[in-house]
Structure formats: C-alpha cells, structure tokens
Scaffold this motif. Structure first.
Motif, PDB file in Angstrom:
ATOM      1  N   MET A 186      27.112  11.915 -42.008  1.00 30.02           N
ATOM      2  CA  MET A 186      26.282  11.020 -41.189  1.00 30.02           C
ATOM      3  C   MET A 186      27.036   9.735 -40.863  1.00 30.02           C
ATOM      4  O   MET A 186      27.057   9.290 -39.704  1.00 30.02           O
ATOM      5  N   GLY A 189      29.545  10.081 -38.224  1.00 31.45           N
ATOM      6  CA  GLY A 189      29.062  10.492 -36.910  1.00 31.45           C
ATOM      7  C   GLY A 189      29.128  11.981 -36.656  1.00 31.45           C
ATOM      8  O   GLY A 189      29.061  12.423 -35.502  1.00 31.45           O
ATOM      9  N   ASP A 239      13.487  17.584 -40.852  1.00 31.87           N
ATOM     10  CA  ASP A 239      14.080  16.627 -39.912  1.00 31.87           C
ATOM     11  C   ASP A 239      13.649  15.203 -40.253  1.00 31.87           C
ATOM     12  O   ASP A 239      14.463  14.260 -40.172  1.00 31.87           O
ATOM     13  N   GLN A 243      16.191  12.228 -41.263  1.00 27.93           N
ATOM     14  CA  GLN A 243      16.134  11.005 -40.461  1.00 27.93           C
ATOM     15  C   GLN A 243      15.870   9.789 -41.350  1.00 27.93           C
ATOM     16  O   GLN A 243      16.453   8.702 -41.129  1.00 27.93           O
ATOM     17  N   ALA A 246      19.099   8.808 -42.891  1.00 28.61           N
ATOM     18  CA  ALA A 246      19.932   8.086 -41.923  1.00 28.61           C
ATOM     19  C   ALA A 246      19.432   6.654 -41.741  1.00 28.61           C
ATOM     20  O   ALA A 246      20.232   5.709 -41.644  1.00 28.61           O
ATOM     21  N   ASP A 247      18.115   6.461 -41.720  1.00 26.47           N
ATOM     22  CA  ASP A 247      17.552   5.122 -41.581  1.00 26.47           C
ATOM     23  C   ASP A 247      17.919   4.247 -42.782  1.00 26.47           C
ATOM     24  O   ASP A 247      18.224   3.058 -42.634  1.00 26.47           O
ATOM     25  N   SER A 250      21.452   3.201 -42.430  1.00 26.81           N
ATOM     26  CA  SER A 250      21.558   2.163 -41.395  1.00 26.81           C
ATOM     27  C   SER A 250      21.179   0.805 -41.962  1.00 26.81           C
ATOM     28  O   SER A 250      21.875  -0.200 -41.754  1.00 26.81           O
ATOM     29  N   PRO A 256      23.872   1.040 -37.127  1.00 27.99           N
ATOM     30  CA  PRO A 256      23.072   2.258 -36.927  1.00 27.99           C
ATOM     31  C   PRO A 256      23.828   3.520 -37.338  1.00 27.99           C
ATOM     32  O   PRO A 256      24.985   3.708 -36.968  1.00 27.99           O
ATOM     33  N   VAL A 257      23.169   4.341 -38.100  1.00 34.54           N
ATOM     34  CA  VAL A 257      23.701   5.642 -38.502  1.00 34.54           C
ATOM     35  C   VAL A 257      22.811   6.693 -37.860  1.00 34.54           C
ATOM     36  O   VAL A 257      21.620   6.775 -38.143  1.00 34.54           O
ATOM     37  N   GLU A 258      23.402   7.491 -36.966  1.00 37.49           N
ATOM     38  CA  GLU A 258      22.623   8.468 -36.220  1.00 37.49           C
ATOM     39  C   GLU A 258      22.538   9.782 -36.981  1.00 37.49           C
ATOM     40  O   GLU A 258      23.531  10.273 -37.536  1.00 37.49           O
ATOM     41  N   PHE A 259      21.358  10.350 -37.015  1.00 35.61           N
ATOM     42  CA  PHE A 259      21.146  11.682 -37.559  1.00 35.61           C
ATOM     43  C   PHE A 259      21.335  12.700 -36.440  1.00 35.61           C
ATOM     44  O   PHE A 259      20.596  12.706 -35.461  1.00 35.61           O
ATOM     45  N   LYS A 260      22.365  13.529 -36.580  1.00 34.64           N
ATOM     46  CA  LYS A 260      22.664  14.547 -35.586  1.00 34.64           C
ATOM     47  C   LYS A 260      22.412  15.924 -36.211  1.00 34.64           C
ATOM     48  O   LYS A 260      23.305  16.523 -36.816  1.00 34.64           O
TER      49      LYS A 260
END
Length: 354
Positions: A186, A189, A239, A243, A246-247, A250, A256-260
């Motif tokens: 995460m 990226g 999910d 998420q 990831a929050d 962040s 910001p750390v994006e959840f992909k």
C-alpha cells in the motif's frame, strides 16, 4: 479466584492476563517464558513445556501445592487452555487437571462452524472440510463435552473468531511473515490482493474487548457444560477493512495512501498459493464466506458485555505500534513477488480472452 492460564502472553490471552492481574486475582501462567518481560507484576509464572507432562505435574505440585494441587477443597477455580490444538493435548489436560479445577475453559475457534449459515450461533453445525486445524478443534470439543456428559468434567468452550491486538494488522491474504508486507505494498502504491469481490462481511474483535467477555465466564455457573462465541457486533466488508487500513496509514504517515484492490477468486488463490501460505484453510475454511455472529447467548450469561473498540480505532493502534517497532516491519520478497505474479497472470489472461 485462583486461575491458571496455559499460555497467557499471546494475541488473545495477553489481554486476559492484564485484566485479571489488574483485578487482583491469584493468577498463574504456565508457558515457556519466551515473553516473561511482558507479564504484569504480581502474576506468577511456571516456566515449563506443557507437552512434558511429568515436568508439568511436578511443577504444579512443587511450586505451590495449596494453590495448584492438594485436596479437592484447594483446587483451582479455573484452568484456561489457550494452546491446545490436538485431542492428545486435551487428553493430557484431563489427566493433569481432573479433580484440580472447578472449571476448565477450552479455547476453540469459530472456524469450526460449517459455512452453510450466514448467521452463526453456538448451535450452528461444526464442520470444516478445508482446514485440519478446525477439524482438530472440533475433535477436542467433542472429547471434552463427552467427558462433561459422562463424568461431570467442568468444561466451558469458547470460540473466538478473528481477534487482533496491536502487534499485527488483521488481513485476509498475506504470507507467513504477517501483515507488514501488505501494508508496504500500500505504501509503495502497489495493488493489494483481496479475496473474492471484497464484499463479503467479516467481524474483527479487539483483544481487550474479547477479554471482558471471557473473564465474565470465569466462575460463572451458567458457563459449565456450555459453548460461547465472543465477538464484536461490528461487521465490515473486506474492501472496507482494507480501506480502513489505508486510511490509518494515511493519518499516521501524513500523506495519502491509496487502497488499490485487486480482487481474486478465493478458490483460485487457494490453488496457486505457495507451500506455507495455507490459503485453503484461511480463506475457503474461514474468511471467504459472509458470516454474522449472534452473541446473544454470551450477553445473557455476561450481562452488560459489549465490544466497544471499532475497527478504525483498533487498526490505528496497530499501525502506530508497527511504526514504533521497526523490528516488526519484516519484509517478505517471496510473498511480494507472488502477488505480482498472480496479478500479472490474470491481467495476461484478460488480454488473451478479449
């Protein structure tokens, strides 16, 4: 109460140890002493290998005979078994503690339930064709309940589900080195593998919450001969769980750390996972199906019990703890490369089928 915990320093049992110690109980831990620095002041330890039955018996009778042996009037109020995984280990405990305890609490697993019901109660059928660990837990339960029915052995069975503490972030797909490699993906990226379509529901329980429900069963006459599940009432999709992780990353890291998410069918993951990952048991035998736990039986036996730690609160503590303890940030190049191969293979399959 006089209480003996076999284990006492693990993810679940450490919180129970702390809460019992703070309440002033006469508490003993029987374990190998690998985490003795974490044991609260006032808790007594018997450092011994529980599988060495003779040494355990010697330790029980020589260390503190009035508290841990002696006449039936001087028996323990409770023995709590956290590291019994096989019927042979339960049979050993029966030999050691029959007549020495007023209550024997066996820690089983909610993975013992069959996957045929979305709403799980203690009466849900026990069956798990995908995970030997769960089948062994079922066999241990059956042995203990037979001993209760035939001989009055004072057993209580407790079935935790996914209980966590600050030492690790609870996730569904990770390698043998734990959750940090997923968090690192995460942070870097990279896409993160999530089983199924990410929409199945799951329950995560903070260990301090679990401990309050567990302790309410100790010395409780309503608990003898019964099984209880102890969980939070909070249900999240996978999910949402990822998420939330990831929050938390962040917030703690200040960027910001994006959840992909990269969704992959659970049976496919179980088929292609390397040796040592056991995704068949962990996914098909546990986390892949939506389950909602009904804890009303526990709440009747322990009035006022309620899990109060939301997952977003608990996971922030986990992430902060990992950041403060770099020795826990163990990378796993093999797992990372496996994730990349799985994703690449599925992307290639998409192009060939289009």
């Amino acid at each position: 109460m006089k209480i003996l915990i076999i284990g006492g320093t693990g993810t679940i049992s450490s919180a129970i140890t702390r809460q019992l110690a703070a309440s002033g109980h006469d508490l003993w831990l029987l374990n190998r002493g690998t985490r003795k620095d974490e044991v609260p002041t006032g808790v007594k330890q018997i450092i011994c290998d529980i599988d060495d039955e003779k040494s355990v018996l010697d330790a029980l009778t020589k260390t503190e005979p009035r508290a841990l042996g002696g006449s039936p009037a001087e028996t323990l109020d409770a023995v709590c078994e956290f590291i019994g995984f096989l019927p042979s280990q339960v049979e050993r405990d029966l030999r050691l503690f029959r007549g020495r305890t007023r209550q024997y609490v066996y820690i089983s697993s909610a993975s013992a339930y069959s996957g045929g019901s979305r709403v799980i109660t203690e009466g849900t059928t026990l069956a798990n064709p995908h995970w030997e660990y769960s089948r062994n837990k079922i066999a241990c339960e059956e042995l203990l309940m037979r001993e209760y029915r035939d001989n009055g052995f004072p057993v209580t069975i407790v079935r935790p589900s996914h209980t966590y503490c600050e030492r690790g972030v609870p996730l569904s797909v990770h390698g043998p080195r734990g959750s940090w490699p997923v968090l690192k993906r995460m942070l870097d990226g990279k896409p993160v593998i999530v089983h199924g379509d990410g929409s199945s529901l799951w329950t995560l329980t903070w260990n301090e919450d679990f401990a309050r429900g567990f302790i309410g069963l100790l010395g409780n006459p309503k608990a003898i001969g019964e099984a209880f599940q102890i969980m939070s009432d909070e249900q999240l999709t996978w999910d949402q769980i990822y998420q939330t992780v990831a929050d938390a990353l962040s917030t703690l890291n200040g960027f910001p750390v994006e959840f992909k998410p990269y969704h992959v069918a659970s049976d496919f993951l179980a088929t292609v996972c390397p040796a040592g990952y056991d995704l068949e048991g962990n996914l098909l035998g546990d986390k892949a199906a939506t389950v909602i736990f009904d804890c009303s039986k526990l709440k009747r036996a322990v009035p006022g019990f309620c899990a109060t730690t939301r997952f977003d609160e608990g996971v922030r503590r986990c992430v902060a703890y990992l950041k403060e303890h770099p020795e826990l940030q163990v990378e796993d190049p093999e797992f990372d490369a496996w994730c990349d191969r799985v994703i690449a293979a599925l992307e290639e399959a998409k192009t060939k089928l289009n």
